[in-house]
Design an enzyme around this catalytic site. Sequence first.
Site, PDB file in Angstrom:
ATOM      1  N   TYR A  69     -24.218  18.061  -4.612  1.00  0.00           N
ATOM      2  CA  TYR A  69     -23.400  17.498  -3.610  1.00  0.00           C
ATOM      3  C   TYR A  69     -23.129  18.682  -2.676  1.00  0.00           C
ATOM      4  O   TYR A  69     -22.978  18.234  -1.321  1.00  0.00           O
ATOM      5  CB  TYR A  69     -22.176  16.613  -4.078  1.00  0.00           C
ATOM      6  CG  TYR A  69     -21.420  15.996  -2.870  1.00  0.00           C
ATOM      7  CD1 TYR A  69     -21.721  14.680  -2.388  1.00  0.00           C
ATOM      8  CD2 TYR A  69     -20.509  16.867  -2.172  1.00  0.00           C
ATOM      9  CE1 TYR A  69     -21.045  14.091  -1.415  1.00  0.00           C
ATOM     10  CE2 TYR A  69     -19.821  16.134  -1.094  1.00  0.00           C
ATOM     11  CZ  TYR A  69     -20.078  14.928  -0.675  1.00  0.00           C
ATOM     12  OH  TYR A  69     -19.400  14.339   0.322  1.00  0.00           O
ATOM     13  N   ASP A  70     -22.365  19.798  -3.205  1.00  0.00           N
ATOM     14  CA  ASP A  70     -22.033  20.866  -2.469  1.00  0.00           C
ATOM     15  C   ASP A  70     -23.238  21.448  -1.780  1.00  0.00           C
ATOM     16  O   ASP A  70     -23.210  21.671  -0.405  1.00  0.00           O
ATOM     17  CB  ASP A  70     -21.041  21.794  -3.190  1.00  0.00           C
ATOM     18  CG  ASP A  70     -19.922  21.348  -3.616  1.00  0.00           C
ATOM     19  OD1 ASP A  70     -19.460  21.924  -4.500  1.00  0.00           O
ATOM     20  OD2 ASP A  70     -19.396  20.437  -3.048  1.00  0.00           O
ATOM     21  N   LEU A 114       5.634  -8.372   1.529  1.00  0.00           N
ATOM     22  CA  LEU A 114       5.655  -9.489   0.678  1.00  0.00           C
ATOM     23  C   LEU A 114       6.902  -9.673   0.182  1.00  0.00           C
ATOM     24  O   LEU A 114       7.598  -8.720  -0.066  1.00  0.00           O
ATOM     25  CB  LEU A 114       4.457  -8.915  -0.306  1.00  0.00           C
ATOM     26  CG  LEU A 114       3.145  -8.496   0.026  1.00  0.00           C
ATOM     27  CD1 LEU A 114       2.245  -8.313  -1.211  1.00  0.00           C
ATOM     28  CD2 LEU A 114       2.531  -9.829   0.878  1.00  0.00           C
ATOM     29  N   GLU A 156      -4.121  -7.879  -8.137  1.00  0.00           N
ATOM     30  CA  GLU A 156      -4.471  -6.332  -8.260  1.00  0.00           C
ATOM     31  C   GLU A 156      -3.126  -5.750  -8.159  1.00  0.00           C
ATOM     32  O   GLU A 156      -2.027  -6.102  -7.756  1.00  0.00           O
ATOM     33  CB  GLU A 156      -5.256  -6.169  -6.776  1.00  0.00           C
ATOM     34  CG  GLU A 156      -4.683  -6.386  -5.844  1.00  0.00           C
ATOM     35  CD  GLU A 156      -5.675  -6.276  -4.305  1.00  0.00           C
ATOM     36  OE1 GLU A 156      -5.732  -7.011  -3.600  1.00  0.00           O
ATOM     37  OE2 GLU A 156      -5.981  -5.044  -4.210  1.00  0.00           O
ATOM     38  N   LYS A 169      -0.288  -3.019  -7.389  1.00  0.00           N
ATOM     39  CA  LYS A 169       0.353  -2.915  -6.383  1.00  0.00           C
ATOM     40  C   LYS A 169       0.613  -1.464  -5.950  1.00  0.00           C
ATOM     41  O   LYS A 169       1.272  -0.580  -6.881  1.00  0.00           O
ATOM     42  CB  LYS A 169       1.862  -3.342  -6.218  1.00  0.00           C
ATOM     43  CG  LYS A 169       2.636  -3.043  -4.646  1.00  0.00           C
ATOM     44  CD  LYS A 169       3.991  -3.861  -4.569  1.00  0.00           C
ATOM     45  CE  LYS A 169       4.508  -3.773  -3.266  1.00  0.00           C
ATOM     46  NZ  LYS A 169       4.832  -2.047  -3.026  1.00  0.00           N
ATOM     47  N   ASP A 175       1.462   2.545  -4.816  1.00  0.00           N
ATOM     48  CA  ASP A 175       2.649   3.126  -4.175  1.00  0.00           C
ATOM     49  C   ASP A 175       2.148   4.105  -3.075  1.00  0.00           C
ATOM     50  O   ASP A 175       2.131   5.266  -3.500  1.00  0.00           O
ATOM     51  CB  ASP A 175       3.474   3.920  -5.331  1.00  0.00           C
ATOM     52  CG  ASP A 175       4.875   3.814  -4.979  1.00  0.00           C
ATOM     53  OD1 ASP A 175       5.744   4.388  -5.709  1.00  0.00           O
ATOM     54  OD2 ASP A 175       5.207   3.126  -3.970  1.00  0.00           O
ATOM     55  N   TYR A 227      -7.294  -3.823   0.811  1.00  0.00           N
ATOM     56  CA  TYR A 227      -6.568  -5.003   0.224  1.00  0.00           C
ATOM     57  C   TYR A 227      -6.609  -6.045   1.005  1.00  0.00           C
ATOM     58  O   TYR A 227      -6.283  -7.276   0.625  1.00  0.00           O
ATOM     59  CB  TYR A 227      -5.079  -4.741  -0.217  1.00  0.00           C
ATOM     60  CG  TYR A 227      -4.216  -4.543   0.625  1.00  0.00           C
ATOM     61  CD1 TYR A 227      -3.647  -3.155   0.774  1.00  0.00           C
ATOM     62  CD2 TYR A 227      -3.963  -5.203   1.801  1.00  0.00           C
ATOM     63  CE1 TYR A 227      -2.566  -2.718   1.419  1.00  0.00           C
ATOM     64  CE2 TYR A 227      -2.891  -4.997   2.709  1.00  0.00           C
ATOM     65  CZ  TYR A 227      -2.351  -3.817   2.668  1.00  0.00           C
ATOM     66  OH  TYR A 227      -1.352  -3.469   3.799  1.00  0.00           O
ATOM     67  N   LYS A 267       7.304  -6.978  -9.200  1.00  0.00           N
ATOM     68  CA  LYS A 267       7.339  -5.615  -9.303  1.00  0.00           C
ATOM     69  C   LYS A 267       7.781  -5.199 -10.852  1.00  0.00           C
ATOM     70  O   LYS A 267       8.073  -6.192 -11.633  1.00  0.00           O
ATOM     71  CB  LYS A 267       9.035  -5.177  -8.469  1.00  0.00           C
ATOM     72  CG  LYS A 267       8.600  -5.115  -7.103  1.00  0.00           C
ATOM     73  CD  LYS A 267       7.558  -3.998  -6.637  1.00  0.00           C
ATOM     74  CE  LYS A 267       7.831  -3.795  -5.291  1.00  0.00           C
ATOM     75  NZ  LYS A 267       9.300  -3.203  -4.663  1.00  0.00           N
ATOM     76  N   CYS A 295      40.550   7.986   5.341  1.00  0.00           N
ATOM     77  CA  CYS A 295      39.071   7.846   5.729  1.00  0.00           C
ATOM     78  C   CYS A 295      38.590   9.316   5.515  1.00  0.00           C
ATOM     79  O   CYS A 295      38.724  10.345   6.214  1.00  0.00           O
ATOM     80  CB  CYS A 295      38.926   7.293   7.165  1.00  0.00           C
ATOM     81  SG  CYS A 295      37.140   7.468   7.643  1.00  0.00           S
ATOM     82  N   CYS A 340      37.313  10.337   9.663  1.00  0.00           N
ATOM     83  CA  CYS A 340      38.479  10.095  10.843  1.00  0.00           C
ATOM     84  C   CYS A 340      39.733  10.227  10.379  1.00  0.00           C
ATOM     85  O   CYS A 340      40.558  10.801  11.194  1.00  0.00           O
ATOM     86  CB  CYS A 340      38.076   8.859  11.732  1.00  0.00           C
ATOM     87  SG  CYS A 340      38.770   7.490  10.881  1.00  0.00           S
ATOM     88  N   CYS A 364      37.992   1.602   6.246  1.00  0.00           N
ATOM     89  CA  CYS A 364      38.725   2.427   6.911  1.00  0.00           C
ATOM     90  C   CYS A 364      39.235   1.533   8.293  1.00  0.00           C
ATOM     91  O   CYS A 364      38.475   0.827   8.682  1.00  0.00           O
ATOM     92  CB  CYS A 364      37.973   3.669   7.771  1.00  0.00           C
ATOM     93  SG  CYS A 364      38.297   4.413   9.079  1.00  0.00           S
ATOM     94  N   CYS A 398      36.664   5.863  14.653  1.00  0.00           N
ATOM     95  CA  CYS A 398      35.982   6.501  13.468  1.00  0.00           C
ATOM     96  C   CYS A 398      34.511   6.647  13.881  1.00  0.00           C
ATOM     97  O   CYS A 398      33.743   5.834  14.109  1.00  0.00           O
ATOM     98  CB  CYS A 398      35.999   5.748  12.316  1.00  0.00           C
ATOM     99  SG  CYS A 398      35.081   6.442  10.668  1.00  0.00           S
TER     100      CYS A 398
END
Length: 791
Positions: free
Chosen positions: A38-39, A85, A124, A126, A128, A236, A324, A418, A421, A448, A454
Amino acid sequence: MTDAQTAAERIAALRSEIEQHNYRYYVLDEPSVPDAEYDRLFNELKALESEHPELVTPESPTQRVGGEALSAFGQVRHEVPMLSLGNAFEEQDLIEFDRRVREGLDLPSGDLFGDGAQVEYSCEPKLDGLAVSLLYENGHLVRGATRGDGTTGEDITANVRTVRNIPLKLHGSGWPKVLEVRGEVYMSKAGFEALNAKALETGGKTFANPRNAAAGSLRQLDPRITASRPLELCAYGVGRSDGELPKTHFQLLQALREWGLPISRELKLAKGAEECLAYYRAIGEKRDALAYEIDGVVFKVNDIGQQRELGFRAREPRWALAHKFPAREEITELLGVEFQVGRTGAITPVARLKPVQVAGVTVSNATLHNMDEVARLGVMIGDTVIVRRAGDVIPQILGVIVERRPADAKAVHVPEHCPVCGSAVERTQLIKRSKGKESVSEGSIYRCVGRLSCQAQLKQAIIHFVSRRAMDIDGLGDKIVEQLVDKGLVGSPADLYRLTYEQVFELEGFADLSTRNLLTAIQGSRKPTLARFIYALGIPDVGEETAKLLARSLGSLARIQKALPEVLTYLPDVGLEVAHEIHSFFEDEHNQQVIRALLDEEYGVALQEEGDLSPEYAACVTLADFLDKLNIPYVAATGAKNLAERFGGVEQIIQADWLDLSAMKGLNEKAKQSVRAFFGDGANAERARAIEAQLREFGMHWESEKKAVEGLPLAGQTWVLTGTLEAMSRDVAKEKLESLGAKVAGSVSAKTTCVVAGPGAGSKLAKASELGVKVMDEEAFLEKLKECERL
């Protein structure tokens, strides 16, 4: 034959051969030649193109190395939105999804004698990574874009051209003239490890996980950097298309594969929820053995006609679901707890952790939600804790390993002031209201009291105010808002409309053009709809839909501002607690000052789409309802109705003596005593009079002259939308029908007035024909809308 002709023929042959090798390697997973061969072919092609630059084309395999760096990404508006989804985390969620699909398609349900009809799903993993859109015209890749917010993404054409398994020209034939392919660009586990190893060798920055690496690589302004990263695409689906496509999702993906686009090798079909669950479990078992990270499984109704029939919710399709995987857990040390301040002043504890890898991500922070959660966990600083990523997204502390608690562990305390502030921090109170009584208890939230003084609250309030679904001021990102607040240029949302060219120009990162663009965007937001303005104010518990409901029903800001809680509860889905939040917000003097400043005639905003009270809202109150909403102890809806029929008015009931009540039928003795005691309390009597007075003022009183709801052109009618509408979305069509008085239903029955059927209409259209219900196409529907608007 000249040398140039010979070179052109060889170049064409090499390109064709290399593309075939790429297709077999990336799409079919069947390498046809060794890497060395291939190369050799690739290097020969590069050499020939170097000798004959006039023969180089954009589709050549050599052109994936990336061009000059960009100064910024342009924007791309998706003609077909890239929706997210819905998620499922439990098996029951998937079963419920399948039930909703079958009901939406009007399929027979199961009973004692059978399981009913089953839906076929395409399944299929999912991936990431980062969702992208690839636009092909006449088979050539002309544009690549990120998902962005689903409506508008970034133009990353130069970068996607460098991803080696994305075809620059579609293979085969039969593809539409215009085809928008959607997929996920990701980085394999091996590629990710190699990238980080190289970064460590060169002293560069490492990535936390493959997803971040893929997203960061694809959003480089210099496409040469993207070209150096081991990115891959998995297609997809399809967005826009102007030609005939297969009738099922599975067949569609097979067609994409034939056209040179890689699809999931784990793609399978399943019938019904049980087969989907079996696929989910099988993929879960082989998750760690896969070459790439996944965080779940995606199920899609396979029949595209059924997909069209099911349609969409506001932000997600009804025909697809992401199931999930369960959260992954690890053990680490709690180093400390810091407190963050949110838009409403809520003080939220955040755990600072000893960094640990959880489900492929380095976690160093985790939410503790509130102090009740801290108490429930019994967590102390120095503890060894169990951390998980809920839904593979939000890290949280699951529990404490008490046996490992060190002797010097420290308790977690809410700060008295707080951290931003210095204002006092107060614990909220929960007020539970029922049957005329209020019970007060301590809430789990600390706040607060500094409000917009603030800086943390001010920044978050303005970030919400300018967001796309609120005032939609393009260019006012979080960092710019922080600069404006930190420099004292903005102390409330109203100050945005008083910014000058000089003030903006002095901000970091601003030049003449960007300054003018921002001021133009601010100027362009001066005429918001009433609904957008209400949402932008950031009223606690008032989301976008409730803001629309308030605007549509009450018609004007003045009425919304003065509406009493009991009057607001006549709105659908607005309970007494939310009603009190709305009323309290507008009663607050500080909030009133901000609103007055925002509506300043010279500098502020001019609200659009204000008008009269909606006829439906004006007509919804009866004396019986009024009495029922007073929550008189022991007086339920039937008793309220009997009281109304017996006395006919509020004042008559307030003034009724014991003889009047004792002679009344339809109310037991305990209820009669309760009515007398309730109105014997002067505060209750005055409150009832005040509510009645406002109902008269608004034109909602049962004695007020009504604008008959049946006067609306489609009042009392029930319409059903099915199939795909081209001139407008189904949500817009629904709004138009509802504004004309119609009810929009999700299924066809004998009571349905009319069915609007676009392309892809399925079982609902068939049922309408079976029942003899009127059906109209989109053209006739648009004409009907015009006719109604003329009335």
